[in-house]
Design an enzyme around this catalytic site. Structure first.
Site, PDB file in Angstrom:
ATOM      1  N   GLY A  55      33.768  40.756  55.145  1.00  0.00           N
ATOM      2  CA  GLY A  55      33.929  39.991  54.142  1.00  0.00           C
ATOM      3  C   GLY A  55      34.977  40.841  53.286  1.00  0.00           C
ATOM      4  O   GLY A  55      34.785  42.053  53.056  1.00  0.00           O
TER       5      GLY A  55
ATOM      6  N   GLN B 192      39.585  42.799  45.437  1.00  0.00           N
ATOM      7  CA  GLN B 192      39.177  44.204  46.310  1.00  0.00           C
ATOM      8  C   GLN B 192      40.461  44.630  46.891  1.00  0.00           C
ATOM      9  O   GLN B 192      40.387  46.187  47.124  1.00  0.00           O
ATOM     10  CB  GLN B 192      38.262  43.989  47.372  1.00  0.00           C
TER      11      GLN B 192
ATOM     12  N   CYS C  77      29.199  47.030  50.403  1.00  0.00           N
ATOM     13  CA  CYS C  77      30.452  46.330  49.916  1.00  0.00           C
ATOM     14  C   CYS C  77      31.670  47.508  50.068  1.00  0.00           C
ATOM     15  O   CYS C  77      31.442  48.686  50.105  1.00  0.00           O
ATOM     16  CB  CYS C  77      30.289  46.081  48.335  1.00  0.00           C
ATOM     17  N   LEU C  78      32.551  46.843  50.629  1.00  0.00           N
ATOM     18  CA  LEU C  78      33.731  47.786  50.870  1.00  0.00           C
ATOM     19  C   LEU C  78      34.207  48.620  49.444  1.00  0.00           C
ATOM     20  O   LEU C  78      34.968  49.675  49.757  1.00  0.00           O
ATOM     21  CB  LEU C  78      34.858  47.162  51.607  1.00  0.00           C
TER      22      LEU C  78
ATOM     23  N   HIS D 289      28.286  36.718  48.350  1.00  0.00           N
ATOM     24  CA  HIS D 289      28.805  38.027  48.115  1.00  0.00           C
ATOM     25  C   HIS D 289      30.329  38.176  47.639  1.00  0.00           C
ATOM     26  O   HIS D 289      30.802  38.592  46.559  1.00  0.00           O
ATOM     27  CB  HIS D 289      28.648  39.184  49.218  1.00  0.00           C
ATOM     28  N   GLU D 290      31.181  37.464  48.476  1.00  0.00           N
ATOM     29  CA  GLU D 290      32.577  37.286  48.310  1.00  0.00           C
ATOM     30  C   GLU D 290      33.032  36.480  47.167  1.00  0.00           C
ATOM     31  O   GLU D 290      33.849  36.827  46.385  1.00  0.00           O
ATOM     32  CB  GLU D 290      33.357  36.757  49.491  1.00  0.00           C
TER      33      GLU D 290
ATOM     34  N   HIS E 219      32.505  38.331  44.027  1.00  0.00           N
ATOM     35  CA  HIS E 219      33.916  39.222  43.667  1.00  0.00           C
ATOM     36  C   HIS E 219      34.663  38.365  43.019  1.00  0.00           C
ATOM     37  O   HIS E 219      35.440  38.909  42.059  1.00  0.00           O
ATOM     38  CB  HIS E 219      34.346  39.790  44.856  1.00  0.00           C
TER      39      HIS E 219
END
Length: 179
Positions: free
Chosen positions: A56, A61, A103-104, A145-146, A149
């Site tokens: 994701g 991000q 997380c990226l 999660h997304e 963000h």
């Protein structure tokens, strides 16, 4: 529909690492005039997510303050890319589940996060159609999660202050060592 050839040919966008300020901002709703931007950016976002590798990625991000995210739990030939434009959780289960999250934007950092086990999410597709899906398991966790963000929330914000501070210090140390 997502053009797989465009994704394969796209130059990946750089993924921002915390504590970048945009990661803490609330993204604005995507408007019709943003359609061309999305069309150009989506292949590059998917390319970045796949290269990372991740499942994701939200617009903040990659430095965009727009309310959209991409998700794909598939691998290689089993890819199932989803684009969630202006997503909102319209229903969530009372039952909770704990799952390890990463997380990226917080590379190599992981912790167990407790979230609703199931969610119903309403969003728009890139062609403007309104859609609703029910998600559970990993997909529910990923979507929540997304969406976090898009609201300026990181997964570490769901942890105790002690755990969050430990992770953020470790991340800062790793980032300093990379320079």
């Amino acid at each position: 529909m997502i053009d797989r050839d465009a994704i394969a040919a796209a130059v990946p966008m750089p993924i921002l690492v915390a504590p970048q300020a945009i990661l803490r901002q609330t993204a604005r709703l995507v408007r019709p005039e943003d359609t061309a931007t999305l069309r150009d950016i989506l292949p590059r976002m998917f390319s970045a997510m796949y290269q990372a590798p991740g499942i994701g990625l939200a617009a903040p991000q990659v430095g965009l303050g727009l309310r959209f995210a991409i998700v794909d739990l598939g691998e290689n030939e089993q890819r199932d890319p989803m684009v969630l434009i202006n997503p909102e959780i319209v229903e969530e289960s009372e039952s909770l589940s704990s799952r390890e999250e990463g997380c990226l934007s917080l590379p190599n950092q992981y912790a167990d996060v407790i979230r609703p086990e199931k969610v119903r999410v309403r969003f728009r597709t890139p062609d403007g159609a309104e859609q609703e899906i029910e998600a559970d398991g990993l997909l529910a966790t990923c979507i929540q999660h997304e969406i976090d963000h898009l609201d300026g929330i990181l997964f570490v914000d769901h942890l105790s202050t002690l755990k969050r501070n430990m992770i953020m210090r470790r991340l800062a140390k790793e980032q300093r060592q990379k320079r």
